[in-house]
Design an enzyme around this catalytic site. Structure first.
Site, PDB file in Angstrom:
ATOM      1  N   GLY A   1      21.453  14.782  11.620  1.00 29.56           N
ATOM      2  CA  GLY A   1      21.046  16.090  12.656  1.00 29.56           C
ATOM      3  C   GLY A   1      21.340  15.850  14.145  1.00 29.56           C
ATOM      4  N   GLY A   2      22.368  16.737  15.004  1.00 33.30           N
ATOM      5  CA  GLY A   2      22.960  16.054  15.887  1.00 33.30           C
ATOM      6  C   GLY A   2      23.856  15.660  16.260  1.00 33.30           C
ATOM      7  N   ASP A   3      23.637  14.427  17.106  1.00 27.85           N
ATOM      8  CA  ASP A   3      24.489  13.639  17.385  1.00 27.85           C
ATOM      9  C   ASP A   3      24.369  12.280  17.160  1.00 27.85           C
ATOM     10  OD1 ASP A   3      27.329  12.933  18.919  1.00 27.85           O
ATOM     11  OD2 ASP A   3      25.751  11.355  19.225  1.00 27.85           O
TER      12      ASP A   3
ATOM     13  N   LYS B   1      12.936  10.967   8.091  1.00 30.05           N
ATOM     14  CA  LYS B   1      12.114   9.984   8.511  1.00 30.05           C
ATOM     15  C   LYS B   1      11.817  11.398   9.322  1.00 30.05           C
ATOM     16  CE  LYS B   1      15.049   6.501   9.814  1.00 30.05           C
ATOM     17  NZ  LYS B   1      16.198   6.631   9.597  1.00 30.05           N
TER      18      LYS B   1
ATOM     19  N   GLY C   1      15.666  24.758  17.138  1.00 27.65           N
ATOM     20  CA  GLY C   1      16.440  25.762  17.916  1.00 27.65           C
ATOM     21  C   GLY C   1      17.695  26.234  16.450  1.00 27.65           C
TER      22      GLY C   1
ATOM     23  N   THR D   1      24.894  18.174  19.809  1.00 34.97           N
ATOM     24  CA  THR D   1      22.883  17.641  20.586  1.00 34.97           C
ATOM     25  C   THR D   1      22.061  18.714  20.383  1.00 34.97           C
ATOM     26  OG1 THR D   1      21.705  16.157  21.375  1.00 34.97           O
ATOM     27  CG2 THR D   1      23.754  16.956  22.471  1.00 34.97           C
TER      28      THR D   1
ATOM     29  N   ASP E   1      19.323  13.229   6.487  1.00 34.73           N
ATOM     30  CA  ASP E   1      18.238  12.815   7.376  1.00 34.73           C
ATOM     31  C   ASP E   1      17.347  14.095   6.675  1.00 34.73           C
ATOM     32  OD1 ASP E   1      18.144  10.428   8.505  1.00 34.73           O
ATOM     33  OD2 ASP E   1      19.177  11.333  10.372  1.00 34.73           O
TER      34      ASP E   1
ATOM     35  N   PRO F   1       5.690  17.205  -9.940  1.00 34.68           N
ATOM     36  CA  PRO F   1       5.151  16.112  -9.681  1.00 34.68           C
ATOM     37  C   PRO F   1       5.443  15.577  -8.386  1.00 34.68           C
ATOM     38  CG  PRO F   1       5.047  15.707 -12.213  1.00 34.68           C
ATOM     39  CD  PRO F   1       6.555  16.599 -11.336  1.00 34.68           C
TER      40      PRO F   1
ATOM     41  N   MET G   1      11.610  14.190  20.761  1.00 32.38           N
ATOM     42  CA  MET G   1      10.813  14.124  20.615  1.00 32.38           C
ATOM     43  C   MET G   1       9.508  13.629  20.418  1.00 32.38           C
ATOM     44  SD  MET G   1      13.206  11.189  18.088  1.00 32.38           S
ATOM     45  CE  MET G   1      14.470  10.589  19.712  1.00 32.38           C
TER      46      MET G   1
ATOM     47  N   PRO H   1      22.834  20.699  15.356  1.00 35.38           N
ATOM     48  CA  PRO H   1      21.311  20.991  15.243  1.00 35.38           C
ATOM     49  C   PRO H   1      20.325  22.101  14.053  1.00 35.38           C
ATOM     50  CG  PRO H   1      22.707  22.291  16.394  1.00 35.38           C
ATOM     51  CD  PRO H   1      23.316  21.726  15.985  1.00 35.38           C
TER      52      PRO H   1
ATOM     53  N   VAL I   1      18.910  17.365  -7.140  1.00 36.60           N
ATOM     54  CA  VAL I   1      19.297  18.436  -7.733  1.00 36.60           C
ATOM     55  C   VAL I   1      18.448  19.821  -6.329  1.00 36.60           C
ATOM     56  CG1 VAL I   1      19.503  20.326  -9.532  1.00 36.60           C
ATOM     57  CG2 VAL I   1      20.078  17.695  -9.877  1.00 36.60           C
TER      58      VAL I   1
END
Length: 409
Positions: free
Chosen positions: A255-257, A224, A368, A285, A202, A45, A339, A179, A25
Site C-alpha cells: 500500500g502507498g509507496d 499486517k 482516503g 503515498t 499487504d 471456519p 499510523m 493509497p 481465491v
C-alpha cells in the site's frame, strides 16, 4: 451438449451473495463483490487476514463454520472458493435445489456460472469468457486492456526498462499500489503486476487489483493488520527470496509507496544479500493523497512552505521512539502523521506541551481515496477525543496545520 454461456452483467447492490471458503481465491473474489454493492456472507471456519480485516470493518458477514445448505436461503449467487471436491459438490447441490447460480473455483465444468476475466476503466467494465479456458480469457482480456490503455497514449510508446527483461524470471519488484483507489497504481506497477508469477500483498493494497490477477498466480497474503495477526518481516523476506531463487517473478505489492514506512528498504536489502535482482516502483503515498482526497493540500502558498511526514506507531514517551516531537512542535508548516491513531491523544498532548497551539486546525482522513473514505475536522486540542467519538479507525492519516482549512470557501 456443449452450449455457449449467456453473458450477463449482474446488479448485486444490496443482494445476498454467499462465498464459501476463506483462502486465496475468496480473497481475490470478495473485493469485486463488495465493489458491486453485494451483501456478502462469507462461510469458512478460518479466514486469511485480508478477509478478516473486511469483516472487522463491517463490510461483510462471516459465519465461522463449515457450509450448511441453509446459508443459501435468500441468496442470489454463490461462489465456491474451496479445493475440496466433496464440499464444493455439496454447495452446488444446495444451490441447484434453490435455483441459485453457482461459481466453482475447483471445477468449472460442474459450475452453473463462470467468473470472467475482467478489466476496469472507470465506469467501463470489460468481461471476457474464454469458452471454459481461463488462460484464453486472460489473454483476450489483456489485449483489450492494452487497447483501452493505448487510447491514453503512454503504452503506445516503447519504454526503456532497467534490469532484466519481463520474461527473465528469478527477480523481485517492490511495487507501490497507491493509497487505496485501484486506478492510482502507476502504469508500470500495473504492468509488472500482470506479469507476476507470485504476488505478496499487504492488507492495504486495493482489493480490485487482486481480482485482475491471472488464475495461475500464487497469492501470498502478507497482511499486517494493526494489533492483530501478522506475518513476521523475516518470513516475508524469506518468501521473496525463495520464490525468486526458484525462478519466479515476484511482485511485492505494498500500500502507498514501498519506501514510506513500508519496509521496502529492508526487503531490498534482504534480496540484495541473496543475489536477487530487485526493481522498485514508487507508489502514490497516502501521506499526500489522503489529505488531497479530503480537500486538504499539504502545502499552500502563504499558508505552509513545508510539510513533515512522521510515523506515530510508537508513543512519544517510548524509549524506542526516534521522533523529536518537541522539535516538530516548533515547526510552522504541515505535520502529517501516519499510523498514529492509537497514540493520537499522547501525540497531540506532547505537541501542545512543547508549544503548538491547541487551536491549530487538525483533520483525520480514514481510508482516503476509497469508497469508504471518512474525514473529521477538528483542532489539535480536541482531535483525539473527536476521533474516538466519531468511531474513526485505521488506516487513517492525521493532518495538523493551517492547511486543513486552506481550501474552505
Amino acid at each position: 451438449m456443449n452450449a455457449n454461456p449467456y453473458p450477463l452483467g449482474l446488479r448485486l447492490g444490496g443482494r445476498r451473495v454467499v462465498v464459501v471458503g476463506g483462502g486465496a481465491v475468496a480473497t481475490r473474489r470478495v473485493p469485486a463483490l463488495l465493489d458491486a454493492g453485494a451483501d456478502v456472507l462469507l462461510v469458512a471456519p478460518e479466514l486469511m487476514p485480508a478477509l478478516r480485516a473486511q469483516v472487522d470493518a463491517g463490510r461483510l458477514h462471516w459465519a465461522a463454520r463449515r457450509f450448511a445448505p441453509g446459508d443459501l436461503d435468500g441468496a442470489w449467487l454463490v461462489q465456491v472458493a474451496v479445493d475440496d471436491p466433496l464440499a464444493a459438490a455439496s454447495v452446488s447441490a444446495a444451490a441447484a435445489e434453490r435455483r441459485i447460480f453457482c461459481v466453482r473455483a475447483d471445477d468449472r465444468t460442474a459450475a452453473t456460472a463462470w467468473t470472467p476475466a475482467v478489466t476496469r476503466h472507470g465506469p467501463v467494465t470489460v468481461a471476457v469468457l474464454g469458452g471454459g479456458d481461463p488462460r484464453r480469457a486472460m489473454t483476450v482480456r489483456d489485449a483489450i486492456r492494452d487497447l483501452l490503455d493505448a487510447r491514453k497514449g503512454p503504452l503506445l510508446t516503447p519504454a526503456v526498462e532497467e534490469g532484466p527483461p519481463p520474461d527473465a524470471g528469478g527477480r523481485v519488484a517492490l511495487v507501490g499500489a497507491g493509497p487505496g483507489d485501484p486506478e492510482l497504481i502507476t502504469v508500470k506497477g500495473w504492468r509488472l503486476l500482470t506479469e507476476a508469477d507470485v504476488v505478496v500483498a499487504d492488507r492495504l493494497v486495493p482489493g480490485l487489483l487482486l481480482d485482475e490477477l491471472r488464475a495461475d498466480v500464487e497469492l501470498v497474503d502478507a497482511s499486517k493488520i494493526p494489533y492483530g495477526p501478522s506475518r513476521a518481516q523475516e518470513e516475508i523476506n524469506r518468501i521473496l527470496v525463495d520464490r525468486a531463487r526458484a525462478g519466479a517473478f515476484v511482485v511485492r505489492l505494498k500500500g502507498g509507496d514501498p519506501y514510506v514506512f513500508g519496509r521496502g528498504g529492508e526487503e531490498l536489502l534482504a534480496c540484495a544479500a541473496a543475489g536477487v535482482p530487485v526493481t522498485v516502483v514508487p507508489g502514490v503515498t497516502s501521506s499526500i493523497a489522503a489529505p488531497a482526497a479530503a480537500g486538504i493540500p499539504v502545502t499552500h502558498r502563504s499558508v505552509a512552505h513545508e510539510f513533515t511526514v512522521v510515523s506515530g506507531h510508537v508513543a512519544p514517551d517510548s524509549p524506542t521512539s526516534l521522533v523529536r516531537w518537541d522539535a516538530l512542535a516548533g515547526l510552522r508548516g504541515t505535520l502529517v502523521i501516519l499510523m498514529g491513531l492509537k497514540n493520537l491523544a499522547a501525540i497531540a498532548a506532547t505537541l501542545v506541551a512543547h508549544g503548538r497551539s491547541p487551536d491549530t486546525p487538525a483533520a483525520v482522513v480514514q481510508e482516503g481515496t476509497t469508497g469508504a473514505q471518512r474525514q473529521l475536522r477538528s483542532t489539535l486540542g480536541t482531535v483525539a477525543a473527536d476521533a474516538v467519538a466519531a468511531g474513526i479507525r485505521p488506516p487513517a492519516v492525521v493532518v495538523v496545520g493551517d492547511v486543513v482549512g486552506a481550501l474552505d470557501n
